[in-house]
Design a protein around this motif. Structure first.
Motif, PDB file in Angstrom:
ATOM      1  N   VAL A 136      49.491   2.804  -1.420  1.00  0.00           N
ATOM      2  CA  VAL A 136      49.878   4.068  -2.051  1.00  0.00           C
ATOM      3  C   VAL A 136      49.128   5.193  -1.353  1.00  0.00           C
ATOM      4  O   VAL A 136      47.953   5.044  -1.008  1.00  0.00           O
ATOM      5  CB  VAL A 136      49.539   4.065  -3.560  1.00  0.00           C
ATOM      6  CG1 VAL A 136      49.930   5.384  -4.217  1.00  0.00           C
ATOM      7  CG2 VAL A 136      50.219   2.901  -4.266  1.00  0.00           C
ATOM      8  N   SER A 137      49.792   6.324  -1.153  1.00  0.00           N
ATOM      9  CA  SER A 137      49.118   7.479  -0.556  1.00  0.00           C
ATOM     10  C   SER A 137      49.505   8.762  -1.281  1.00  0.00           C
ATOM     11  O   SER A 137      50.573   8.858  -1.876  1.00  0.00           O
ATOM     12  CB  SER A 137      49.457   7.602   0.936  1.00  0.00           C
ATOM     13  OG  SER A 137      50.833   7.846   1.120  1.00  0.00           O
ATOM     14  N   VAL A 138      48.593   9.733  -1.219  1.00  0.00           N
ATOM     15  CA  VAL A 138      48.824  11.077  -1.738  1.00  0.00           C
ATOM     16  C   VAL A 138      48.419  12.045  -0.637  1.00  0.00           C
ATOM     17  O   VAL A 138      47.299  11.967  -0.105  1.00  0.00           O
ATOM     18  CB  VAL A 138      47.993  11.355  -3.012  1.00  0.00           C
ATOM     19  CG1 VAL A 138      48.128  12.818  -3.429  1.00  0.00           C
ATOM     20  CG2 VAL A 138      48.415  10.442  -4.141  1.00  0.00           C
ATOM     21  N   LYS A 139      49.351  12.941  -0.298  1.00  0.00           N
ATOM     22  CA  LYS A 139      49.081  13.908   0.761  1.00  0.00           C
ATOM     23  C   LYS A 139      49.561  15.282   0.315  1.00  0.00           C
ATOM     24  O   LYS A 139      50.724  15.448  -0.055  1.00  0.00           O
ATOM     25  CB  LYS A 139      49.808  13.508   2.044  1.00  0.00           C
ATOM     26  CG  LYS A 139      49.572  14.454   3.194  1.00  0.00           C
ATOM     27  CD  LYS A 139      50.260  14.003   4.456  1.00  0.00           C
ATOM     28  CE  LYS A 139      49.930  14.948   5.592  1.00  0.00           C
ATOM     29  NZ  LYS A 139      50.516  14.508   6.845  1.00  0.00           N
ATOM     30  N   ASP A 140      48.653  16.261   0.333  1.00  0.00           N
ATOM     31  CA  ASP A 140      49.039  17.632   0.022  1.00  0.00           C
ATOM     32  C   ASP A 140      49.905  18.167   1.158  1.00  0.00           C
ATOM     33  O   ASP A 140      49.558  18.000   2.334  1.00  0.00           O
ATOM     34  CB  ASP A 140      47.800  18.521  -0.140  1.00  0.00           C
ATOM     35  CG  ASP A 140      46.992  18.192  -1.385  1.00  0.00           C
ATOM     36  OD1 ASP A 140      47.501  17.459  -2.256  1.00  0.00           O
ATOM     37  OD2 ASP A 140      45.847  18.677  -1.484  1.00  0.00           O
ATOM     38  N   VAL A 141      51.013  18.815   0.796  1.00  0.00           N
ATOM     39  CA  VAL A 141      51.961  19.280   1.823  1.00  0.00           C
ATOM     40  C   VAL A 141      52.213  20.784   1.775  1.00  0.00           C
ATOM     41  O   VAL A 141      52.983  21.294   2.584  1.00  0.00           O
ATOM     42  CB  VAL A 141      53.298  18.501   1.743  1.00  0.00           C
ATOM     43  CG1 VAL A 141      53.090  17.034   2.091  1.00  0.00           C
ATOM     44  CG2 VAL A 141      53.958  18.649   0.382  1.00  0.00           C
ATOM     45  N   THR A 142      51.574  21.500   0.839  1.00  0.00           N
ATOM     46  CA  THR A 142      51.669  22.961   0.807  1.00  0.00           C
ATOM     47  C   THR A 142      50.271  23.528   0.581  1.00  0.00           C
ATOM     48  O   THR A 142      49.334  22.799   0.276  1.00  0.00           O
ATOM     49  CB  THR A 142      52.573  23.471  -0.349  1.00  0.00           C
ATOM     50  OG1 THR A 142      51.971  23.140  -1.602  1.00  0.00           O
ATOM     51  CG2 THR A 142      53.983  22.904  -0.248  1.00  0.00           C
TER      52      THR A 142
END
Length: 159
Positions: free
Chosen positions: A138-144
């Protein structure tokens, strides 16, 4: 010697974190708690064995800095990706209404045989999404860039 990252180390930097075990997933769950998203922002890509959600994530890691600088709290759009997905099931999620706004309460892993198991996305209002996975990834990446939370208030976060 290496040192684990601390919650406060996130500061003003965008998050890009992954989880390959239950302990790591608890960190991602804490950081995504109270994230909101329209049902239309969920996508399962069966050929790629991937499930993704574009979240409007509250920036828990920035709370202390916001308090010290006397500025409003922030949200940021983040991509939550679950890989190795074999099947998806949901309960209490209106699939036909893409405008329904969902609120993520937690992410958990229920281990099965070998590396298999299920990733459970628990939603407010008794909703849940169960993702049967071959292995936990599982991954979480901020994109803004972060933006001011519309309410200007932090959600309640259990300590």
């Amino acid at each position: 010697m290496t040192q684990d990252a601390r919650f406060e180390d996130g500061g003003d930097r965008p998050l890009n974190l992954g989880a390959l075990d239950g302990e790591d997933l608890q960190v991602l769950s804490s950081l995504t708690q109270d994230a909101v998203f329209p049902a239309s922002e969920m996508q399962w890509l069966p050929k790629e064995r991937r499930f993704a959600v574009l979240l409007n994530r509250f920036r828990w890691e920035d709370m202390k800095a916001a308090e010290l600088r006397k500025r409003t709290v922030e949200r940021v759009q983040s991509l939550l990706v679950i890989d190795n997905v074999l099947s998806v099931a949901s309960q209490g999620v209106a699939r036909g209404d893409a405008d329904t706004i969902l609120s993520l309460l937690s992410i958990a892993f229920e281990p099965g045989e070998d590396a298999e198991g299920a990733v459970i996305l628990t939603l407010a209002g008794d909703g849940a999404i169960r993702l049967r996975v071959e292995a936990l990834e599982v991954s979480v990446k901020d994109v803004t860039r972060p933006y001011m939370a519309v309410s200007r208030n932090a959600p309640e976060h259990p300590e």
